[in-house]
Design a protein around this motif. Sequence first.
Motif, short mmCIF file in Angstrom:
data_model
loop_
_atom_site.label_atom_id
_atom_site.label_comp_id
_atom_site.label_asym_id
_atom_site.label_seq_id
_atom_site.Cartn_x
_atom_site.Cartn_y
_atom_site.Cartn_z
N ASP A 1 0.91 -1.27 0.09
CA ASP A 1 0.02 -0.08 0.03
C ASP A 1 0.83 1.17 -0.12
O ASP A 1 1.48 1.27 1.01
N ARG B 1 -6.46 -1.90 -12.92
CA ARG B 1 -5.86 -1.53 -11.64
C ARG B 1 -5.36 -2.66 -10.93
O ARG B 1 -6.40 -3.64 -10.36
N SER C 1 -3.41 -1.24 -5.28
CA SER C 1 -3.34 0.24 -5.04
C SER C 1 -2.36 1.12 -5.55
O SER C 1 -2.65 2.15 -5.97
#
Length: 334
Positions: free
Chosen positions: A209, A291, A294
């Motif tokens: 992340d 995607r 993230s």
Amino acid sequence: MTITAAADGSALGNPGPSGWAWYIDDQQWHAGGWPHGTNNQGELMAVLDLFRSTSHVPEEELRILCDSQYVINSVTKWMPGWKRKGWRKSDGKPVLNVELLQDIDRELKGRKYTFEWVKGHAGHPLNEAADERARAAATAFQQGVAPRSGPGFGGAAEARGVSLEEAAYASASEHTAGVPAGAPTPRADKTSAAALHEAPDLFSELEEDPFAAAPGIMPSAVSAESTVEALERELLEPAVRADLGRTGQLLHPDFIEIGQSGRLWTRDATMTSLAEDGQERVDLELIAADRVSSGSVLLTYRSHTREGTVLRSSLWVLDGAAWRLRFHQGTAEP
């Protein structure tokens, strides 16, 4: 008001990894460079970027401190004669670094400026600050990392390499920096199979992340998919492909590419090839923008040139707050 700034360039090896910088104070400076260039190119680029960075205040006079007699004489003495001769010297040979000089010539129109020679490496505070930043940029390119580009003029956010994602959080004006098309560049050498075996795992970072490591960064209103598509289209523009400074910002330090022939390309080899051979227009037909996580987006698209079509995939990852191209592969269509 007079804006006083030092402009300087650096090249490790001359030619070699090169950098440029101008410096007003700690809140107003800018730097950049290329993987391969000369000291004179860095000196000229520093002056060019200073004019561009202050173009919105043309009423202010620029006092440019420079330790390069070559730059001062080129701009204030020799350039009018070169222009009359079609950018050729008195001996009929082409003027070196002509693209940078022509860009500077265009920026001079309507501006008030003076050049002042200062002795380099003699303790002049502004010159020393510009020299330090130019050498740092050259060293960054030597190490294959993005250089610190600085706040720009008036304390604006870092100008070079600002992506659409970053633009949501900073008011930054885009600057165009280039290296002459004829600048000395190393030829791309073939990479061995051992290098492919040693390449880092491309997908090891996909589940991280990026915002956890950078709590000050929040997701932009512009989608990551749209941002990455825009950056990919930018990278296909001939002017951008010829700009080593900009491609150096768009390509991740660990970038690799598998070409149509099956050859593995390193980041430096790719940048050199783009600068030398990337002048043909390339059109992008988007197939998908997915995607993956993230902090990563996979683009698949078809490129169109006069030579035919190629199916391509590009993996873009967040590097800090900027999207950068991590991996690319192309396969020619029959």
